[in-house]
Design a protein around this motif. Sequence first.
Motif, PDB file in Angstrom:
ATOM      1  N   VAL A 459      30.009  48.669  44.299  1.00 52.32           N
ATOM      2  CA  VAL A 459      30.873  47.988  45.280  1.00 52.32           C
ATOM      3  C   VAL A 459      32.310  48.458  45.531  1.00 52.32           C
ATOM      4  N   GLU A 460      32.969  48.141  46.523  1.00 52.43           N
ATOM      5  CA  GLU A 460      34.318  48.437  46.565  1.00 52.43           C
ATOM      6  C   GLU A 460      35.400  47.227  46.420  1.00 52.43           C
ATOM      7  N   ALA A 461      36.429  47.465  45.699  1.00 52.80           N
ATOM      8  CA  ALA A 461      37.168  46.326  45.402  1.00 52.80           C
ATOM      9  C   ALA A 461      38.639  46.788  44.903  1.00 52.80           C
ATOM     10  N   ARG A 462      39.650  45.823  45.307  1.00 49.66           N
ATOM     11  CA  ARG A 462      40.933  46.175  45.122  1.00 49.66           C
ATOM     12  C   ARG A 462      41.233  44.738  43.678  1.00 49.66           C
ATOM     13  N   TYR A 463      40.476  43.783  43.939  1.00 49.94           N
ATOM     14  CA  TYR A 463      40.777  42.714  42.986  1.00 49.94           C
ATOM     15  C   TYR A 463      39.615  42.358  42.070  1.00 49.94           C
ATOM     16  N   LEU A 464      39.723  42.295  40.864  1.00 47.63           N
ATOM     17  CA  LEU A 464      38.651  41.866  40.049  1.00 47.63           C
ATOM     18  C   LEU A 464      39.219  40.621  39.324  1.00 47.63           C
ATOM     19  N   LYS A 465      38.249  39.673  38.874  1.00 46.81           N
ATOM     20  CA  LYS A 465      38.450  38.556  37.844  1.00 46.81           C
ATOM     21  C   LYS A 465      37.263  38.587  37.125  1.00 46.81           C
ATOM     22  N   LEU A 466      37.493  38.245  35.630  1.00 51.15           N
ATOM     23  CA  LEU A 466      36.885  38.357  34.571  1.00 51.15           C
ATOM     24  C   LEU A 466      37.067  36.580  34.020  1.00 51.15           C
ATOM     25  N   THR A 467      35.859  35.864  33.954  1.00 50.70           N
ATOM     26  CA  THR A 467      35.960  34.548  33.742  1.00 50.70           C
ATOM     27  C   THR A 467      34.979  34.560  32.675  1.00 50.70           C
TER      28      THR A 467
END
Length: 726
Positions: A459-467
């Motif tokens: 994927v392409e991403a600037r923001y990541l979230k680990l829950t």
Amino acid sequence: MKSYFTALICLILFSACDKGRENSNGNQAILNIQTSELSEQAKNLNTIIPGWFADPTIKKFDGIYYIYATTDNEMLASGAPTVWYSTDFENWYNYTMEIPSLDAVNLRNYWAPDILKGDDGKYYLYFGNCQMGCNIYGYVSDTPVGPWKKLQKDDTPVISHGFPREGFPSLDAQFFKDDDGKIFAYWGTWVHYNGGYAVGELNNKTMNSITKAENIPPAQTPQPFEAPYMLKKGEKYVLMYSGGSCHDETYNVRYSYANSPWGPFTPGANNPVLSTTEDERVHGPGHHSVLQEGNDYYIVYHKHDYPMTRGGLARQICVDELNFKNDSTLLAVKPGSTSLSKLNTSSLPEDVAYNALAKATSSYHLDIPDLNYTYSPDKAVDHNNATMWKAASNVLPQSLNFDLGAVYPVKRIATSFEFASYYYQYQIEYSVDGENWNLFADRSDNRTPGSPMLDDGDVEARYLKLTILATEKTGLFAAVWNFKVYSALFEIPLPQLMNKASVNPPASQALREQLIDLDAEGLNAGDTFASVENKGTYGGKFNKEGQVSITEEDGAKVFQFTNGALILNKPVPESLAWNGAFTVSAWVKNPEVAQDGECLASWCDRYKFGLANSYNAFFYNSAHYGAAGHLDSHFDMPYKQLPEADKWHHLVLTFDGVTERVYVDGKLDNAQIMTLASQIENAKLIVGSSDAGEGYSGYLASLKFYDRGMEREEIQTLHRESSPFR
């Protein structure tokens, strides 16, 4: 309780260590380091493993580095037997090995392992275990990681307790192969009490027995404690070892040398060669092994964590250069000041999350006397194995958010959670704009442990979230050593190694309620009774055993304990297992505060494992376990100022999963950093005694029990509002 400590050999293992440094109030000293200072100091440490491990043995087989170590920070360092491996000395992977249990007991202790490659090409693993006496057991495998088979089917140890002299505890064995092919074993712990180290020759045909064992006189290894390690430099045999106490800043590495592997040994000229640094950023270093790469030597050792957990049982593995002045003289090690560039050969793609802007739903802030530290989210992306992000409580879910600063291809994410050998259930989401989110990895049903956990995508991403959604063990926090993001895939060493999925369901979550509410209201002084209702949300009733009566004292109806207890007729709530948070509040008047016993409440089975930190009970006595008993003086918590006898006091013991505190009449009396592994299976929740009969002999107006920690303001409110004398 004192007699129980004396009787249990597993506890003696660490009780025998010299008493840790204490302040004037009898509690282990806590480093007075502020948050910014601590973070800056930790950056200079060569901590190479993201996790709690100790007693490292490092080996290199067929181009792969392996670290075999004690799994730390649970049940007196009795975690799963794992191994770390790496090809570049920078990126390490953890694997839980398959090791058969002893026939008589389920294998728990995996202490101070060492490994040899035999002349037959097989691998021989040795480690200490104190479940049937303190012995060294041996295993064999075709690979350095198992699966392992017993060297002797009848569980005969390779080095037995009492060998070479009666009463000698056989632990901490390390093996040395000389130039002529002979293999020597060196072992011993508590040797300052037990007459020095031992040396013997391993049968290099069977690899399962020791001959010609003899003692090394203590005068040849001054100020010894444990962990002997032999290496050869030129024609000299250098016997290194650990001195001081494993629980505090006195732990260090020393050495002696000889012309023969048997000795006699001459003490080194500049001992100790590795010790606590002046600024205490390396605290209690020791129990080491040595890696030789060509003409370069490296010492691999453990140190205490930052901030330091009570008793020094949350240790981390570090590596530094080891230098010689000549073949018989070691130079002092300078922790963190030497380069590992010759070892670090990583060719991994760039970690685009390094120093990314990180935010979290919450972060744990340590604020106890002389200590102010935050497990902030930036510590998950600082490339520092000595620091971590930890949520403010063990309430789940908890999330970490990262802004990479630009849009990147994301193909692999590597997450190192706090405990490598327990699983975490989690999800990772990604976004380009921070508003629209998609799923990158769904591990919401995960039951496989590992470190790091690898999740691949494209994927392409600037923001990541680990829950983080759930944990395998009760009370474990959402906590992350490292979160790394790569724009390209890369080869993983030993890709065939896969940890087995756990059979355990996710841990139960705390109700965060008042589970127990016990008082004498509704009963009359002098009444005979068989049970009393629990008015808390957990329900049930307390059955009386022995001499407990209802009386009136200072105008309040209270329980008087003479030689008895009140025992709940329901199982101990699951939320109190392992590292579960709790608060116990009691209004008590103790006519005479004894040295031993005087247990106000107990909710663990001390005999289930019999290991420090696996037991939990609330006391009102003048002993080292006067407030909180955990089966070992190095982990127990006393009252700094003992509550005065024959007066009513409001006593509160509270634990939020990181910090344990005791309050007396609304004021903080003592505090310590802790990790628990409370064993509640088959246990009973007992008021006025423990499962060993350590009876309380006094008055109790009320007892309240919550499955959550409490802050100071809430405890002060509880002090005011729960008083029976308002």
